[in-house]
Design an enzyme around this catalytic site. Structure first.
Site, PDB file in Angstrom:
ATOM      1  N   ARG A  61       0.707  -1.146   0.060  1.00 54.89           N
ATOM      2  CA  ARG A  61       0.131   0.008   0.221  1.00 54.89           C
ATOM      3  C   ARG A  61       0.812   1.326  -0.061  1.00 54.89           C
ATOM      4  O   ARG A  61       0.459   2.278  -0.798  1.00 54.89           O
ATOM      5  CB  ARG A  61      -0.944  -0.013   1.147  1.00 54.89           C
ATOM      6  CG  ARG A  61      -2.355  -0.542   0.993  1.00 54.89           C
ATOM      7  CD  ARG A  61      -2.735  -1.389   2.074  1.00 54.89           C
ATOM      8  NE  ARG A  61      -1.956  -2.482   2.366  1.00 54.89           N
ATOM      9  CZ  ARG A  61      -2.337  -3.476   2.013  1.00 54.89           C
ATOM     10  NH1 ARG A  61      -3.313  -3.828   1.189  1.00 54.89           N
ATOM     11  NH2 ARG A  61      -1.449  -4.559   2.141  1.00 54.89           N
ATOM     12  N   THR A  62       1.934   1.294   0.759  1.00 56.01           N
ATOM     13  CA  THR A  62       2.730   2.551   0.838  1.00 56.01           C
ATOM     14  C   THR A  62       3.295   2.733  -0.353  1.00 56.01           C
ATOM     15  O   THR A  62       3.538   4.290  -1.014  1.00 56.01           O
ATOM     16  CB  THR A  62       3.572   2.539   2.035  1.00 56.01           C
ATOM     17  OG1 THR A  62       2.859   2.344   3.389  1.00 56.01           O
ATOM     18  CG2 THR A  62       4.128   3.968   2.325  1.00 56.01           C
ATOM     19  N   LYS A  90      26.137  -4.714  -1.583  1.00 58.26           N
ATOM     20  CA  LYS A  90      27.695  -4.672  -1.455  1.00 58.26           C
ATOM     21  C   LYS A  90      28.135  -3.886  -0.155  1.00 58.26           C
ATOM     22  O   LYS A  90      29.378  -3.678  -0.265  1.00 58.26           O
ATOM     23  CB  LYS A  90      28.151  -3.924  -2.785  1.00 58.26           C
ATOM     24  CG  LYS A  90      27.811  -4.504  -4.091  1.00 58.26           C
ATOM     25  CD  LYS A  90      28.501  -3.670  -5.040  1.00 58.26           C
ATOM     26  CE  LYS A  90      27.832  -3.922  -6.690  1.00 58.26           C
ATOM     27  NZ  LYS A  90      28.134  -2.815  -7.681  1.00 58.26           N
ATOM     28  N   ARG A 112      11.301   3.670   2.814  1.00 62.67           N
ATOM     29  CA  ARG A 112      10.965   2.859   3.949  1.00 62.67           C
ATOM     30  C   ARG A 112      12.279   2.202   4.152  1.00 62.67           C
ATOM     31  O   ARG A 112      12.990   1.605   3.511  1.00 62.67           O
ATOM     32  CB  ARG A 112      10.042   1.761   3.475  1.00 62.67           C
ATOM     33  CG  ARG A 112       9.897   0.438   4.404  1.00 62.67           C
ATOM     34  CD  ARG A 112       8.679  -0.164   4.337  1.00 62.67           C
ATOM     35  NE  ARG A 112       7.450   0.816   4.515  1.00 62.67           N
ATOM     36  CZ  ARG A 112       6.302   0.254   4.714  1.00 62.67           C
ATOM     37  NH1 ARG A 112       5.937  -1.198   4.364  1.00 62.67           N
ATOM     38  NH2 ARG A 112       5.306   0.978   4.910  1.00 62.67           N
ATOM     39  N   HIS A 140       5.446   5.710  11.280  1.00 59.85           N
ATOM     40  CA  HIS A 140       4.906   5.819  10.184  1.00 59.85           C
ATOM     41  C   HIS A 140       4.002   6.925   9.832  1.00 59.85           C
ATOM     42  O   HIS A 140       2.633   6.609  10.069  1.00 59.85           O
ATOM     43  CB  HIS A 140       4.240   4.211   9.946  1.00 59.85           C
ATOM     44  CG  HIS A 140       3.976   3.851   8.580  1.00 59.85           C
ATOM     45  ND1 HIS A 140       3.774   4.810   7.409  1.00 59.85           N
ATOM     46  CD2 HIS A 140       3.530   2.715   8.030  1.00 59.85           C
ATOM     47  CE1 HIS A 140       3.593   4.278   6.399  1.00 59.85           C
ATOM     48  NE2 HIS A 140       3.288   2.845   6.521  1.00 59.85           N
TER      49      HIS A 140
HETATM   50  C1  NCD Z   1       1.764  -1.263   8.009  1.00 59.48           C
HETATM   51  C2  NCD Z   1       3.339  -0.780   8.036  1.00 59.48           C
HETATM   52  O1  NCD Z   1       4.063  -1.236   6.964  1.00 59.48           O
HETATM   53  O2  NCD Z   1       3.856  -0.619   9.155  1.00 59.48           O
HETATM   54  N1  NCD Z   1       1.673  -1.393   6.569  1.00 59.48           N
HETATM   55  C3  NCD Z   1       1.272  -0.427   5.783  1.00 59.48           C
HETATM   56  O3  NCD Z   1       2.143   0.520   5.626  1.00 59.48           O
HETATM   57  N2  NCD Z   1       0.191  -0.057   5.329  1.00 59.48           N
HETATM   58  C4  NCD Z   1       1.560  -2.298   9.013  1.00 59.48           C
HETATM   59  C5  NCD Z   1       2.092  -3.626   8.655  1.00 59.48           C
HETATM   60  O4  NCD Z   1       2.871  -3.910   7.786  1.00 59.48           O
HETATM   61  O5  NCD Z   1       1.633  -4.518   9.519  1.00 59.48           O
END
Ligand code: NCD
Length: 319
Positions: A61-62, A90, A112, A140
């Site tokens: 999703r992100t 590397k 991320r 997040h």
């Molecule tokens: C969440 C995350 O990555 O922290 N997912 C997301 O970004 N929608 C929650 C999860 O992975 O459980």
């Protein structure tokens, strides 16, 4: 001096004014989508801008919603979700990778990263805004924003709510960021439901204590019937600690008691809403999906709208 870059690193940095601007803009963006799904808003303001997604960890999703958000706005989108095929494999550091990407002139980097604090480390060397898309068990902040937007849309308010958070509250970063964000709104109270060893972090509890906000910790699901918002999460098995692993090993059925079923949901208030950042694994039974109180699929759509508004804000687009 050049204007400071608009990094998004923690949910703590959102001000009520900023949230209002972003949510009003997300409302307006909603109306700029045609019935066939095409974005009919102004795509010229961000033409020539590139959003770069640098993902060291799994995401659907992100990663995708930022990509779609940027494309709808007329930006170009680049990035990688497979750092194992980059110089990271590397041994290149995060900092040098950020310096490398920056040398090619992206407009912002959505990152991320593997561990808490890495978004800040990236921001320290970046020449473009860094958006923290999840740093280990840290934060997040863009998820918190879309969670709050979902609450506003579905509950009609962001104050005076009993928020019941359940699941892996120790390793989940979404619950941490959401509490930090909701602390900016009055009269919300919390129940944190988690199996032993998965309780909400002491740092978050200390913030609630300091703010004089009421919260309860529980290992049972009794509070569901009091909830205005149920925010459910999965066990973050990729980040569980030795102690948690051992607990699950010794109690293999421990998480069965934390599965939301139609029977459990039947006891909730008719006005309550169920959110989940997704992915769900098995902690919400699919039989709950048809319940009008299930808001988690709407939540992921709102995520794209809120991220469109956020990209514009980060890049200083006048709307
Ligand atoms: C969440 C995350 O990555 O922290 N997912 C997301 O970004 N929608 C929650 C999860 O992975 O459980």
């Amino acid at each position: 001096m050049a204007e400071a870059l608009r990094h998004i690193l923690s949910a703590e940095q959102y001000t009520p004014e900023m949230i209002k601007i972003l949510f009003d803009r997300a409302d307006a963006i909603t109306k700029e989508f045609a019935a066939d799904g095409r974005f009919t808003g102004d795509r010229s303001k961000l033409a020539g801008h590139i959003l770069y997604r640098l993902f060291y960890r799994e995401s659907t999703r992100t990663y995708e919603s930022f990509g779609f958000a940027a494309q709808h706005l007329g930006m170009d989108v680049l990035g990688t979700q497979s750092v194992q095929f980059s110089s990271v494999a590397k041994g290149e550091t995060l900092e040098d990778t950020i310096r490398t990407i920056c040398s090619y002139n992206p407009s912002l980097i959505v990152l991320r990263s593997a561990s808490a604090g890495e978004a800040e480390a990236a921001a320290a060397v970046s020449t473009v805004p860094i958006v923290n898309a999840g740093d280990g068990s840290g934060e997040h902040p863009t998820q918190a924003l879309l969670d709050l937007y979902t609450i506003r849309q579905e509950c009609g308010r962001t104050t005076g709510l009993h928020v019941v958070m359940g699941g892996d509250l120790a390793n989940g970063r979404t619950v941490r960021s959401l509490v930090k964000l909701m602390l900016k709104f009055d009269k919300n109270e919390y129940t944190f439901i988690a199996p032993p060893t998965f309780e909400m972090g002491a740092d978050i509890l200390a913030q609630l204590d300091k703010a004089g906000v009421k919260y309860t910790q529980s290992t049972t699901l009794d509070a569901l019937k009091e909830a205005d918002v149920v925010y459910w999460t999965r066990v973050q098995k990729e980040r569980i600690t030795e102690a948690q692993n051992q607990f699950l090993h010794e109690n293999p059925n421990a998480t069965d008691a934390y599965v939301l079923t139609a029977d459990l949901v039947a006891h909730m208030k008719p006005t309550a809403k169920i959110l989940h950042p997704l992915p769900r694994v098995n902690e919400i039974n699919p039989e709950v999906d048809a319940d009008p109180r299930a808001a988690y699929f709407k939540q992921m759509h709102y995520g794209m709208l809120v991220r469109m508004a956020l990209i514009e804000w980060v890049l200083g687009v006048e709307v």
